[in-house]
Motif scaffolding. Structure first.
Motif, PDB file in Angstrom:
ATOM      1  N   LEU A  92       0.768  -1.216   0.282  1.00 34.00           N
ATOM      2  CA  LEU A  92       0.123   0.059   0.049  1.00 34.00           C
ATOM      3  C   LEU A  92       0.924   1.212   0.115  1.00 34.00           C
ATOM      4  O   LEU A  92       0.392   2.388   0.386  1.00 34.00           O
ATOM      5  CB  LEU A  92      -0.923   0.102   1.215  1.00 34.00           C
ATOM      6  N   THR A  93       2.043   1.200  -0.247  1.00 34.66           N
ATOM      7  CA  THR A  93       3.026   2.330  -0.382  1.00 34.66           C
ATOM      8  C   THR A  93       2.583   3.461  -1.440  1.00 34.66           C
ATOM      9  O   THR A  93       2.516   4.476  -1.070  1.00 34.66           O
ATOM     10  CB  THR A  93       4.413   1.813  -0.762  1.00 34.66           C
ATOM     11  N   PRO A  94       1.978   3.043  -2.511  1.00 32.17           N
ATOM     12  CA  PRO A  94       1.426   4.117  -3.491  1.00 32.17           C
ATOM     13  C   PRO A  94       0.340   5.072  -2.684  1.00 32.17           C
ATOM     14  O   PRO A  94       0.264   5.976  -3.239  1.00 32.17           O
ATOM     15  CB  PRO A  94       0.858   3.264  -4.597  1.00 32.17           C
ATOM     16  N   VAL A  95      -0.385   4.567  -1.718  1.00 35.18           N
ATOM     17  CA  VAL A  95      -1.388   5.230  -1.175  1.00 35.18           C
ATOM     18  C   VAL A  95      -0.987   6.056   0.204  1.00 35.18           C
ATOM     19  O   VAL A  95      -1.558   6.327   1.021  1.00 35.18           O
ATOM     20  CB  VAL A  95      -2.821   4.654  -0.808  1.00 35.18           C
ATOM     21  N   GLY A  96       0.390   5.885   0.493  1.00 37.63           N
ATOM     22  CA  GLY A  96       1.113   6.325   1.695  1.00 37.63           C
ATOM     23  C   GLY A  96       0.960   5.411   2.862  1.00 37.63           C
ATOM     24  O   GLY A  96       1.053   5.964   4.050  1.00 37.63           O
ATOM     25  N   LEU A  97       0.482   4.123   2.694  1.00 37.58           N
ATOM     26  CA  LEU A  97       0.705   3.295   3.955  1.00 37.58           C
ATOM     27  C   LEU A  97       1.940   2.394   3.929  1.00 37.58           C
ATOM     28  O   LEU A  97       1.493   0.981   3.426  1.00 37.58           O
ATOM     29  CB  LEU A  97      -0.688   2.422   3.993  1.00 37.58           C
ATOM     30  N   GLN A  98       2.743   2.868   4.086  1.00 37.04           N
ATOM     31  CA  GLN A  98       4.103   1.730   3.789  1.00 37.04           C
ATOM     32  C   GLN A  98       4.220   0.604   4.926  1.00 37.04           C
ATOM     33  O   GLN A  98       4.093   1.122   5.976  1.00 37.04           O
ATOM     34  CB  GLN A  98       5.306   2.540   3.904  1.00 37.04           C
ATOM     35  N   GLY A  99       4.331  -0.739   4.413  1.00 36.01           N
ATOM     36  CA  GLY A  99       4.325  -1.644   5.509  1.00 36.01           C
ATOM     37  C   GLY A  99       3.081  -2.273   5.636  1.00 36.01           C
ATOM     38  O   GLY A  99       3.043  -3.146   6.342  1.00 36.01           O
ATOM     39  N   LYS A 100       1.927  -1.518   5.143  1.00 36.40           N
ATOM     40  CA  LYS A 100       0.689  -2.034   5.469  1.00 36.40           C
ATOM     41  C   LYS A 100      -0.037  -2.935   4.382  1.00 36.40           C
ATOM     42  O   LYS A 100       0.598  -2.931   3.258  1.00 36.40           O
ATOM     43  CB  LYS A 100      -0.364  -1.172   5.647  1.00 36.40           C
ATOM     44  N   ILE A 101      -0.681  -3.901   4.861  1.00 38.75           N
ATOM     45  CA  ILE A 101      -1.246  -4.899   3.835  1.00 38.75           C
ATOM     46  C   ILE A 101      -2.989  -4.672   3.860  1.00 38.75           C
ATOM     47  O   ILE A 101      -3.378  -4.726   5.036  1.00 38.75           O
ATOM     48  CB  ILE A 101      -0.950  -6.246   4.293  1.00 38.75           C
TER      49      ILE A 101
END
Length: 200
Positions: free
Chosen positions: A137-146
């Motif tokens: 979810l890095t493209p939407v600003g939630l790095q490291g999240k699934i």
């Protein structure tokens, strides 16, 4: 000599009969409803040849799916129509949303193919079954999240959560279909403890 409780036996048998007949009746009822609904699109034909419109729609849909994936001209026409609808103001939001939802369940790009156990609470520890839909979810600003989809029991709805990979465990000894049945049925279907014992 033990006296037979005929009334209790009758009600137990009635409940068992409902368990047997209920799913069968509901299944055939849904099928009949679908056939009748599609047939009613052209009443003049369905009145003379019941079921003809339904089977014509099914065969036409299968033919479009075959031609749209196996032949160059068919793929070109499908891609052209797809591109047109995806860039038409207003319509594109409806079309792309429906397309993504249907593609999640069927087709070559199924999204609900990676079942996982999700820890949704630490104390007390609570786990739910879900399906990974986006692993980055890095493209939407939630790095490291699934992104994980959690289906509701006895419904076709669900909700999406964003969590860390450490809160996920892969579902073993159940494929994606069995995992979905397990979730939607409230945990009463799709899991066979006897098979798990034999395979462990």
């Amino acid at each position: 000599m033990k006296k037979t409780n005929y009334l209790g036996l009758f009600f137990r048998s009635l409940l068992q009969g409902l368990v047997i007949i209920g799913p069968l009746g509901a299944t055939f009822g849904i099928i009949w409803y679908l056939i009748s609904s599609i047939d009613s699109l052209i009443p003049s034909i369905s009145e003379r040849f019941p079921g003809l419109v339904f089977f014509s729609v099914i065969l036409s849909t299968a033919a479009i799916g075959f031609l749209g994936t196996k032949f160059f001209l068919g793929r070109f026409l499908v891609d052209a129509m797809d591109n047109l609808l995806e860039h038409t103001p207003g319509i594109k939001y409806i079309y792309t949303s429906l397309k993504d939802v249907m593609s999640s369940f069927v087709g070559d790009k199924k999204k609900f193919s990676n079942p996982v156990w999700v820890k949704t609470n630490q104390n007390p520890e609570i786990w739910r079954i879900g399906f990974v839909t986006q692993s980055d979810l890095t493209p939407v600003g939630l790095q490291g999240k699934i992104a994980v989809y959690l289906p509701h029991s006895y419904a076709i709805s669900g909700w999406v959560i964003f969590t860390d990979a450490e809160n996920l465990l892969p579902v073993e000894k159940m494929n994606a279909v069995e995992a979905m049945k397990f979730a939607v049925s409230g945990g009463v279907s799709g899991f066979h403890p006897e098979e798990g014992k034999h395979n462990s």
